[in-house]
Design a protein around this motif. Structure first.
Motif, PDB file in Angstrom:
ATOM      1  N   ILE A 243     -17.932  53.872  19.430  1.00 48.10           N
ATOM      2  CA  ILE A 243     -18.652  52.773  18.778  1.00 48.10           C
ATOM      3  C   ILE A 243     -18.393  52.772  17.276  1.00 48.10           C
ATOM      4  CG2 ILE A 243     -20.972  51.983  18.175  1.00 48.10           C
ATOM      5  CD1 ILE A 243     -21.768  52.883  21.057  1.00 48.10           C
ATOM      6  N   GLN A 244     -18.338  53.983  16.684  1.00 46.34           N
ATOM      7  CA  GLN A 244     -18.052  54.075  15.256  1.00 46.34           C
ATOM      8  C   GLN A 244     -16.687  53.503  14.929  1.00 46.34           C
ATOM      9  OE1 GLN A 244     -20.364  55.129  13.108  1.00 46.34           O
ATOM     10  NE2 GLN A 244     -19.012  54.625  11.389  1.00 46.34           N
ATOM     11  N   LYS A 245     -15.695  53.890  15.781  1.00 44.76           N
ATOM     12  CA  LYS A 245     -14.345  53.342  15.565  1.00 44.76           C
ATOM     13  C   LYS A 245     -14.326  51.826  15.743  1.00 44.76           C
ATOM     14  CE  LYS A 245     -11.795  57.510  16.896  1.00 44.76           C
ATOM     15  NZ  LYS A 245     -10.847  58.101  17.878  1.00 44.76           N
ATOM     16  N   LEU A 246     -15.044  51.354  16.767  1.00 42.23           N
ATOM     17  CA  LEU A 246     -15.094  49.903  16.986  1.00 42.23           C
ATOM     18  C   LEU A 246     -15.796  49.189  15.830  1.00 42.23           C
ATOM     19  CD1 LEU A 246     -15.948  49.805  20.808  1.00 42.23           C
ATOM     20  CD2 LEU A 246     -13.790  49.170  19.741  1.00 42.23           C
ATOM     21  N   GLN A 247     -16.883  49.827  15.326  1.00 34.99           N
ATOM     22  CA  GLN A 247     -17.570  49.226  14.181  1.00 34.99           C
ATOM     23  C   GLN A 247     -16.660  49.170  12.957  1.00 34.99           C
ATOM     24  OE1 GLN A 247     -21.176  51.418  13.606  1.00 34.99           O
ATOM     25  NE2 GLN A 247     -22.291  50.317  15.248  1.00 34.99           N
ATOM     26  N   ASP A 248     -15.868  50.259  12.741  1.00 33.75           N
ATOM     27  CA  ASP A 248     -14.924  50.238  11.624  1.00 33.75           C
ATOM     28  C   ASP A 248     -13.905  49.128  11.790  1.00 33.75           C
ATOM     29  OD1 ASP A 248     -16.251  52.380  10.518  1.00 33.75           O
ATOM     30  OD2 ASP A 248     -14.923  53.894  11.469  1.00 33.75           O
ATOM     31  N   SER A 249     -13.383  49.025  13.012  1.00 39.90           N
ATOM     32  CA  SER A 249     -12.394  47.949  13.268  1.00 39.90           C
ATOM     33  C   SER A 249     -13.037  46.579  13.114  1.00 39.90           C
ATOM     34  CB  SER A 249     -11.791  48.113  14.662  1.00 39.90           C
ATOM     35  OG  SER A 249     -12.801  47.964  15.657  1.00 39.90           O
ATOM     36  N   ILE A 250     -14.321  46.446  13.551  1.00 39.78           N
ATOM     37  CA  ILE A 250     -15.030  45.161  13.415  1.00 39.78           C
ATOM     38  C   ILE A 250     -15.226  44.820  11.946  1.00 39.78           C
ATOM     39  CG2 ILE A 250     -17.274  44.049  13.752  1.00 39.78           C
ATOM     40  CD1 ILE A 250     -17.339  45.541  16.504  1.00 39.78           C
ATOM     41  N   ILE A 251     -15.581  45.838  11.126  1.00 35.85           N
ATOM     42  CA  ILE A 251     -15.768  45.587   9.681  1.00 35.85           C
ATOM     43  C   ILE A 251     -14.465  45.129   9.051  1.00 35.85           C
ATOM     44  CG2 ILE A 251     -16.208  46.765   7.499  1.00 35.85           C
ATOM     45  CD1 ILE A 251     -18.261  48.510   9.101  1.00 35.85           C
ATOM     46  N   ILE A 252     -13.341  45.826   9.482  1.00 36.46           N
ATOM     47  CA  ILE A 252     -12.032  45.417   8.950  1.00 36.46           C
ATOM     48  C   ILE A 252     -11.713  43.979   9.341  1.00 36.46           C
ATOM     49  CG2 ILE A 252      -9.566  45.883   9.060  1.00 36.46           C
ATOM     50  CD1 ILE A 252     -10.386  48.884   9.452  1.00 36.46           C
ATOM     51  N   LEU A 253     -11.977  43.661  10.633  1.00 34.43           N
ATOM     52  CA  LEU A 253     -11.699  42.299  11.109  1.00 34.43           C
ATOM     53  C   LEU A 253     -12.596  41.277  10.415  1.00 34.43           C
ATOM     54  CD1 LEU A 253     -11.276  43.041  14.927  1.00 34.43           C
ATOM     55  CD2 LEU A 253      -9.487  42.395  13.315  1.00 34.43           C
ATOM     56  N   LYS A 254     -13.881  41.644  10.200  1.00 37.87           N
ATOM     57  CA  LYS A 254     -14.773  40.734   9.480  1.00 37.87           C
ATOM     58  C   LYS A 254     -14.288  40.471   8.058  1.00 37.87           C
ATOM     59  CE  LYS A 254     -19.134  41.492  11.910  1.00 37.87           C
ATOM     60  NZ  LYS A 254     -20.511  42.015  11.819  1.00 37.87           N
ATOM     61  N   GLY A 255     -13.788  41.544   7.407  1.00 37.40           N
ATOM     62  CA  GLY A 255     -13.237  41.347   6.069  1.00 37.40           C
ATOM     63  C   GLY A 255     -12.057  40.400   6.083  1.00 37.40           C
TER      64      GLY A 255
END
Length: 498
Positions: free
Chosen positions: A265-277
């Motif tokens: 989930i942490q990795k997915l959240q990091d990837s989601i933050i990158i994608l949101k940016g």
């Protein structure tokens, strides 16, 4: 008879002679008064008869004059009717020509309006076509940029999805490897636990056997009770122990799974933050592009409003010019109508005055120049450079009115001379009326007449009129007195002469 004769022959005394003389005077005075009364009565009768005859003759003259005037008036009316019919036909022709010219002007104005409307519509169509081309170009640019953005977004989305799938496969592989390692470590730990448990069991058994041997007698009863209690406890907690063991195993598995899922989930959240940016960056870029497009659209709308305002302003100016043109045309038409009416009145008056012209005026209607030959030579030799162009233009414009002004001046001079002659005749008429009044006062006797100067009132061979001064003899250089004329008044005919 003899006595009377005797008495007559007797001489009279002075008193008798005085009385006789007074009687004679009284008789003569009475005879003079009687003669005067008879004369006055005769004059009154004669005056009444003369007045009656003059009134009768005046009525006869009036009747004959009226018949003559009626005949002349009928002829004049016939001629006036003919002239009026001709003028009416001329006016009708003029009106028809004016109507035709106005219809022609109206058709030309309608053609000009239609041409202006067509040109205006054509220019509007060109502007609309230009605006459509501009909008099509902007739309094409927008579509191209949108396609580029969509392609870039799709490629980034595909790359993100592929990377996500790769990461999922990698995590699954890691999870499987970790699970295999956990199973192996669990087996090893179980083997180690079993061996330790066997060692401890054997040790406990040995100690137990030793203690049992030592304390067998002491604790036999307690052991028995303990065994019974243990047996009872084991029987009562066997199910709970089994459940505890199973829950413990499950808890360990779930804790490990939670850790793995938390990492995932942490990795997915990091990837989601990158994608949101990245999405924010792309949205900002797209928002800027949309803002530029909106600004261009606002500019186009402002230009369109300006063009519409210019069109409405031009239309208002055209309407104002058309209104001004119509008002000026109406004013000019009104002025032309007044000029035409004035010209018609002048022509009518000219036709009426034509009948009163003399033969000389009919043959020579325009008199020659009143200037002397010397003045004419001075005008010819005058420097024409003294006159400016405007004055020359005005003179050339009114050159055609020269004959008119000649006749007008001639008529004006004749009018002035007639007014002067009329004043002279009125003065002569007033003098003749005064003489006639004096004559009538002289032949009539009344208190008013007696109170004024009267030539018949004579006392001691003298009149009360003032003595006239002797008229001086006419000198050869003196002017002759104005000739007097007998005037017959005909005031009732004045209305028919004009």
């Amino acid at each position: 008879m003899s006595k009377k004769g005797k008495k007559a022959k007797m001489p009279l005394s002075d008193e008798e002679q005085l009385l006789l003389f007074q009687q004679k005077l009284l008789a003569e005075e009475e005879m003079a008064k009687k003669k005067e009364r008879l004369l006055n009565q005769f004059l009154k009768d004669k005056l009444a008869k003369e007045e009656h005859n003059s009134a009768l003759n005046l009525n006869k003259i009036n009747t004959q004059w009226r018949t003559v005037l009626r005949e002349v008036k009928t002829k004049e009316l016939h001629k006036d009717i003919e002239i009026l019919s001709q003028t009416f036909e001329r006016v009708v022709d003029c009106k028809d020509s004016v109507i035709k010219s106005l219809a022609k002007d109206l058709s030309e104005a309608e053609e000009q309006h239609a041409h202006a409307l067509r040109s205006h519509l054509h220019s509007i169509d060109q502007l609309l076509a230009l605006q459509r081309c501009r909008l099509n170009l902007l739309e094409e640019n927008y579509n191209m940029e949108l396609e580029a953005l969509t392609k870039e977004f799709e490629t980034e989305r595909k790359t993100i999805i592929d990377q996500h799938e790769k990461e999922i496969h990698y995590l699954q592989d890691v999870f499987m490897a970790m699970e295999q390692n956990y199973i192996d470590s669990e087996y090893e730990s179980k083997l180690e636990f079993q061996s330790m448990w066997d060692d401890l069991k054997n040790k406990n058994l040995e100690e137990k056997h030793f203690l049992r041997l030592q304390l067998e007698n002491i604790v036999e009863d307690l052991w028995r009770r303990f065994q019974d209690a243990l047996k009872n406890y084991t029987d009562a907690t066997e199910d709970r122990k089994i459940a505890f063991e199973t829950l413990k195993v499950k808890d360990e598995k779930s804790s490990k799974e939670i850790e793995a899922q938390m990492k995932k989930i942490q990795k997915l959240q990091d990837s989601i933050i990158i994608l949101k940016g990245k999405i924010l960056v792309h949205s900002r870029e797209s928002e800027e592009q949309n803002q530029d497009i909106r600004e261009d659209k606002e500019l186009v709308l402002v230009q369109l409003r300006k063009l519409k305002a210019q069109r409405t302003q031009a239309r208002g100016i055209a309407q104002e010019n058309l209104l001004k043109l119509t008002l000026e045309s109406n004013a000019t038409l009104k002025a032309l109508r007044e000029t035409v009416n004035k010209g018609e009145k002048i022509l009518k008056l000219a036709e009426i005055c034509r009948k009163f012209e003399t033969e000389e005026e009919k043959v020579l209607p325009f008199y020659s120049s009143v200037l002397t030959p010397k003045e004419q030579e001075e005008i010819e030799t005058m420097d024409l450079e003294e006159f400016n162009e405007e004055l020359g233009k005005v003179i050339m414009d009114y050159k055609g009115m020269e004959n008119f002004w000649k006749r007008y001046n001639k008529v004006k001079l004749e009018q002035l001379s007639l007014w002067h002659r009329r004043a002279q005749l009125l003065e002569i008429n007033e003098k003749l009326r005064e003489m006639l009044r004096q004559y009538l006062d002289g032949i009539s006797v009344s208190d008013e007449v007696l109170s004024q100067l009267n030539p018949l009132f004579i006392i001691n061979h003298r009149s009360n009129l003032p003595q006239l001064l002797p008229t001086p003899t006419a000198q050869p250089g003196d002017k002759k007195p104005p000739a007097t004329y007998s005037i017959i008044e005909a005031a009732h005919v004045v209305s028919h002469t004009l």
